[in-house]
Scaffold this active site. Structure first.
Site: not given
Ligand code: ADP
Ligand code: MG
Length: 257
Positions: A8, A205, A209
């Site tokens: 990741d 982490d 995941d």
């Molecule tokens: P990652 O491990 O890449 O953070 P997530 O599924 O949590 O995976 O989030 C995917 C994407 O959604 C992030 O890379 C970000 O661009 C957007 N995102 C998620 N949560 C937020 C947040 N609270 N504020 C802004 N962007 C967010």
């Molecule tokens: Mg991560």
């Protein structure tokens, strides 16, 4: 026996503590107003990006507003109503269904320099974009190098944009990147690799995941990560030290011998 090591990005290869790098307005609202709206939305989220924006807004003494109808949009960002206006913030997926055109090229260009865009929009238009960037863990480059020497393919999986993913991957020597993966798709990627005959070790982490860690032949959690990741994995790297990844392979081999 693992043939491929899937890692990741955020919190595994990078420190998982992004910081705001710039703020750009695309409307008549100034930086302060954009940050005020965005930090209000982010005050309801526990995502590392949310933490970065809240910290930055606090440093600048920016006041938050009151918010209603808040919701998290999984893998995209968040939404809420402030002063009677519905705001959405997150990655390029928030641009869907917008009446006014927005040139996504500038955002993609920043992403390819390692900056993750947080796009803030109202019902009709983009108001501003705040960029955040995360630092690579010091041991990541050496770790990938050693994994290659041990004969493992290394692949990065991220919910972030392709450009940002590729920027980080290139810095640490990872050749394959699967980006903009929704949480449920991380699991599917692991299953697909297994169908192709790969034996998959997955390191991660986050809450997102956990299903993939459980599906992998070997799930490896970061000790600095979420409880659910640690619970779902068969192995945990203390203090989230990614440098221990090749050590884990060696230790496993010695144990089997
Ligand atoms: P990652 O491990 O890449 O953070 P997530 O599924 O949590 O995976 O989030 C995917 C994407 O959604 C992030 O890379 C970000 O661009 C957007 N995102 C998620 N949560 C937020 C947040 N609270 N504020 C802004 N962007 C967010
Ligand atoms: Mg991560």
């Amino acid at each position: 026996k693992a043939t491929v090591m899937v890692v990741d990005k955020t919190g595994t290869i990078t420190k998982g503590k992004p910081e705001v790098t710039s703020v750009t307005s695309f409307s008549d609202l100034d930086e302060t107003e954009i940050l005020s709206i965005l930090s209000t939305l982010e005050s309801k989220s526990e995502h590392p990006i949310a933490h970065a924006i809240q910290t930055y807004a606090k440093e600048k003494d920016i006041q938050t507003k009151s918010i209603s109808d808040f919701s998290i949009i999984e893998g995209v960002g968040l939404r809420g109503s402030i002063d009677g206006v519905t705001f959405t913030a997150g990655n390029t997926r928030v641009l869907k269904g917008m009446s006014e055109d927005f040139d996504v090229a500038t955002v993609e260009q920043e992403a390819s320099k390692g900056n993750t865009p947080v796009i803030l929009r109202n019902e009709t238009q983009v108001i501003g974009v705040v960029y955040v960037a995360d630092k690579i863990k010091e041991q990541a480059i050496q770790s990938v190098e050693k994994l290659h020497l041990l004969g493992k393919k290394v692949m990065m999986l991220t919910g972030d944009m392709q450009g940002t993913g590729e920027y980080i991957a290139q810095k640490v020597g990872i050749d394959t990147v699967i980006a903009q993966v929704m949480p449920e798709d991380k699991l599917r990627v692991i299953k697909d690799l297994q169908t192709q005959g790969e034996i998959v070790a997955m390191a991660g982490d986050g809450v997102n995941d956990a299903p993939a860690l459980a599906q992998a032949n070997v799930g490896i959690a970061m000790g600095s990560g979420t409880d659910v990741a640690i619970e779902s994995a068969g192995m945990t790297l203390l203090a989230g030290d990614i440098g221990k990844l090749p050590e884990a392979v060696k230790l496993s081999r010695i144990t089997m011998q």
